[in-house]
Design a protein around this motif. Structure first.
Motif, PDB file in Angstrom:
ATOM      1  N   GLN A 133       0.832  -1.206   0.000  1.00 55.66           N
ATOM      2  CA  GLN A 133       0.000   0.000   0.000  1.00 55.66           C
ATOM      3  C   GLN A 133       0.869   1.259   0.000  1.00 55.66           C
ATOM      4  N   ASP A 134       1.980   1.222   0.725  1.00 51.58           N
ATOM      5  CA  ASP A 134       2.903   2.363   0.721  1.00 51.58           C
ATOM      6  C   ASP A 134       3.369   2.663  -0.697  1.00 51.58           C
ATOM      7  N   ILE A 135       3.824   1.647  -1.373  1.00 47.69           N
ATOM      8  CA  ILE A 135       4.395   1.832  -2.710  1.00 47.69           C
ATOM      9  C   ILE A 135       3.339   2.313  -3.705  1.00 47.69           C
ATOM     10  N   LEU A 136       2.136   1.803  -3.581  1.00 51.07           N
ATOM     11  CA  LEU A 136       1.071   2.222  -4.497  1.00 51.07           C
ATOM     12  C   LEU A 136       0.664   3.675  -4.279  1.00 51.07           C
ATOM     13  N   ARG A 137       0.964   4.218  -3.102  1.00 52.64           N
ATOM     14  CA  ARG A 137       0.586   5.605  -2.818  1.00 52.64           C
ATOM     15  C   ARG A 137       1.618   6.615  -3.319  1.00 52.64           C
ATOM     16  N   PHE A 138       2.836   6.162  -3.591  1.00 50.29           N
ATOM     17  CA  PHE A 138       3.865   7.095  -4.051  1.00 50.29           C
ATOM     18  C   PHE A 138       3.556   7.580  -5.470  1.00 50.29           C
ATOM     19  N   PRO A 139       4.026   8.805  -5.827  1.00 51.08           N
ATOM     20  CA  PRO A 139       3.859   9.282  -7.208  1.00 51.08           C
ATOM     21  C   PRO A 139       4.469   8.277  -8.188  1.00 51.08           C
ATOM     22  N   SER A 140       3.733   7.979  -9.248  1.00 50.76           N
ATOM     23  CA  SER A 140       4.152   6.941 -10.187  1.00 50.76           C
ATOM     24  C   SER A 140       4.419   7.545 -11.565  1.00 50.76           C
ATOM     25  N   LYS A 141       5.005   6.731 -12.427  1.00 51.87           N
ATOM     26  CA  LYS A 141       5.174   7.105 -13.824  1.00 51.87           C
ATOM     27  C   LYS A 141       4.970   5.865 -14.681  1.00 51.87           C
ATOM     28  N   THR A 142       4.573   6.091 -15.935  1.00 49.90           N
ATOM     29  CA  THR A 142       4.373   5.012 -16.897  1.00 49.90           C
ATOM     30  C   THR A 142       5.314   5.235 -18.069  1.00 49.90           C
ATOM     31  N   ILE A 143       6.101   4.211 -18.409  1.00 50.77           N
ATOM     32  CA  ILE A 143       7.063   4.339 -19.499  1.00 50.77           C
ATOM     33  C   ILE A 143       6.969   3.117 -20.413  1.00 50.77           C
ATOM     34  N   LYS A 144       7.110   3.380 -21.709  1.00 54.19           N
ATOM     35  CA  LYS A 144       7.165   2.281 -22.688  1.00 54.19           C
ATOM     36  C   LYS A 144       8.604   1.809 -22.781  1.00 54.19           C
ATOM     37  N   VAL A 145       8.825   0.543 -22.463  1.00 52.96           N
ATOM     38  CA  VAL A 145      10.188   0.009 -22.414  1.00 52.96           C
ATOM     39  C   VAL A 145      10.229  -1.335 -23.134  1.00 52.96           C
ATOM     40  N   VAL A 146      11.248  -1.504 -23.961  1.00 53.93           N
ATOM     41  CA  VAL A 146      11.521  -2.810 -24.558  1.00 53.93           C
ATOM     42  C   VAL A 146      12.421  -3.588 -23.611  1.00 53.93           C
ATOM     43  N   LEU A 147      12.079  -4.838 -23.381  1.00 54.44           N
ATOM     44  CA  LEU A 147      12.936  -5.746 -22.624  1.00 54.44           C
ATOM     45  C   LEU A 147      13.465  -6.794 -23.585  1.00 54.44           C
ATOM     46  N   GLU A 148      14.782  -6.878 -23.689  1.00 51.36           N
ATOM     47  CA  GLU A 148      15.414  -7.860 -24.566  1.00 51.36           C
ATOM     48  C   GLU A 148      16.351  -8.727 -23.746  1.00 51.36           C
ATOM     49  N   CYS A 149      16.153 -10.034 -23.837  1.00 55.31           N
ATOM     50  CA  CYS A 149      17.091 -10.955 -23.211  1.00 55.31           C
ATOM     51  C   CYS A 149      18.448 -10.776 -23.872  1.00 55.31           C
ATOM     52  N   SER A 150      19.511 -10.763 -23.067  1.00 54.38           N
ATOM     53  CA  SER A 150      20.841 -10.583 -23.649  1.00 54.38           C
ATOM     54  C   SER A 150      21.237 -11.754 -24.542  1.00 54.38           C
ATOM     55  N   GLY A 151      20.523 -12.869 -24.421  1.00 59.58           N
ATOM     56  CA  GLY A 151      20.778 -14.014 -25.286  1.00 59.58           C
ATOM     57  C   GLY A 151      19.913 -14.050 -26.529  1.00 59.58           C
ATOM     58  N   ASN A 152      19.145 -12.995 -26.770  1.00 60.84           N
ATOM     59  CA  ASN A 152      18.300 -12.950 -27.966  1.00 60.84           C
ATOM     60  C   ASN A 152      19.156 -13.183 -29.223  1.00 60.84           C
ATOM     61  N   LYS A 153      18.674 -14.017 -30.125  1.00 59.68           N
ATOM     62  CA  LYS A 153      19.355 -14.373 -31.376  1.00 59.68           C
ATOM     63  C   LYS A 153      20.604 -15.233 -31.162  1.00 59.68           C
ATOM     64  N   ARG A 154      20.741 -15.833 -29.985  1.00 60.51           N
ATOM     65  CA  ARG A 154      21.935 -16.630 -29.697  1.00 60.51           C
ATOM     66  C   ARG A 154      22.153 -17.736 -30.734  1.00 60.51           C
TER      67      ARG A 154
END
Length: 356
Positions: free
Chosen positions: A73-94
């Motif tokens: 509940q503490d964390i949900l009350r803090f000011p938040s932000k929304t960001i578009k982020v790509v997550l790529e495994c470092s092993g992608n295309k291994r």
């Protein structure tokens, strides 16, 4: 396998391993910049943890003036932000490396993206009072298990340099695409570290510790390290920032096409700056033309889509290539930087099609 446009069959994850579960996104079927969580790739070192959410607390401890214990509940009350982020495994295309390397044989789909909402890690750290001389922030997940190379049980832990931990867009996320983060992707809290490979974005956060030394856990000092030499560890260095990269989504590799007009399309992304251009070759690299790159935001944490209109009148086999360049003038190389564990593959993307 390709599906007719009017087919009711839907894409599904491509399984690389069941125990632990490692599955990749069918990237060739992705139509937009927001991946549904059911098609978001899954990378696990161990079995999924067993958690109880009825009494969840997040400790911040270590080299701080005031250790804290934050409730959900503490964390949900803090000011938040929304960001578009790509997550790529470092092993992608291994699986494209030559000579071949050991490890999960990812194709081109160990990458996904969407909108993450959470509170900056910086907020929690500042409330705990970072002591002078702090060097790194260690984030521990609830997932644990045995490793094949070491005795004993190990928990997944990773650290960030204090500067990266304090970046305003390094967040403790609790929502993905306007919904609570699904359990298989880190619920209730997942670290999101934009521009770094996804090993840094620790799932199922258990605790966060500030330290005044360099962290040397196995997921920091053994795994996720570039080893340029096959037989020794000389000149090794850590995996961090995502390399500039691109993937051709359509046509598919080894697809058979008719003569006429075709739309070549794909995605491009980078861990530094933004994508500045994407070039396409339809003659095995003898000539290159600019693709049309879709509008992208100024931050550049996500991938961008690109298209190229190709008119082909002669039958035969064609090699199509794509290479992206970012605003730091980093361009995909003709050959990848080979390393023993197969991280960071970002050579020019290549497919072959037959026209008849």
């Amino acid at each position: 396998m390709t599906y007719p446009l009017n087919s009711s069959v839907k894409p599904y994850l491509i399984t690389r391993r069941l125990h632990p579960e490692n599955q990749e996104t069918p990237i060739q079927f992705i139509k937009n910049d927001k991946i549904d969580h059911q098609l978001f790739y899954r990378r696990n070192h161990f079995s999924y943890p067993v958690l109880s959410y009825s009494n969840y607390w997040l400790p911040i401890n270590g080299f701080v003036t005031t250790p804290r214990l934050f409730s959900m509940q503490d964390i949900l009350r803090f000011p938040s932000k929304t960001i578009k982020v790509v997550l790529e495994c470092s092993g992608n295309k291994r699986n494209l490396f030559e000579p071949k390397v050991f490890g999960e044989q990812w194709g081109k789909g160990a990458i996904s993206q969407g909108y993450w909402k959470g509170v900056p890690l910086r907020t929690l750290l500042e409330l705990s009072g970072i002591r002078k001389g702090a060097i790194e922030v260690v984030v521990e997940g609830y997932d644990f298990g045995k490793r094949t190379d070491l005795d004993g049980i190990y928990t997944y832990l990773r650290s960030l340099p204090i500067e990266k931990a304090l970046h305003p867009d390094t967040i403790i996320a609790y929502e993905y695409n306007d919904q609570p983060i699904p359990f298989k992707h880190g619920h209730p809290f997942r670290l999101i570290v934009p521009q770094w490979y996804a090993m840094a974005s620790v799932k199922w956060i258990k605790q966060i510790s500030v330290i005044d030394s360099n962290f040397t856990g196995p997921f920091q000092s053994i795994d996720y390290v570039y080893y340029p030499n096959k037989d020794n560890n000389k000149n090794a260095f850590p995996v961090t920032t995502i390399n500039v990269n691109s993937t051709i989504q359509s046509p598919l590799d080894l697809e058979v096409l008719n003569t006429g007009n075709h739309l070549i399309k794909g995605i491009a992304w980078t861990g530094r700056g933004v994508i500045s251009k994407v070039k396409i070759s339809t003659d095995n690299g003898e000539s290159w033309a600019n693709a049309k790159v879709d509008h992208q935001d100024k931050i550049g944490y996500g991938w961008v889509s690109w298209t190229y209109e190709w008119s082909v009148l002669e039958k035969g086999e064609y090699t199509i290539m794509a290479k992206a360049t970012d605003s730091y003038n980093r361009t995909q190389p003709a050959s990848p930087f080979w390393n023993r564990k197969g991280y960071g593959y970002n050579a020019i993307d290549i497919i072959t099609v037959k026209v008849e």
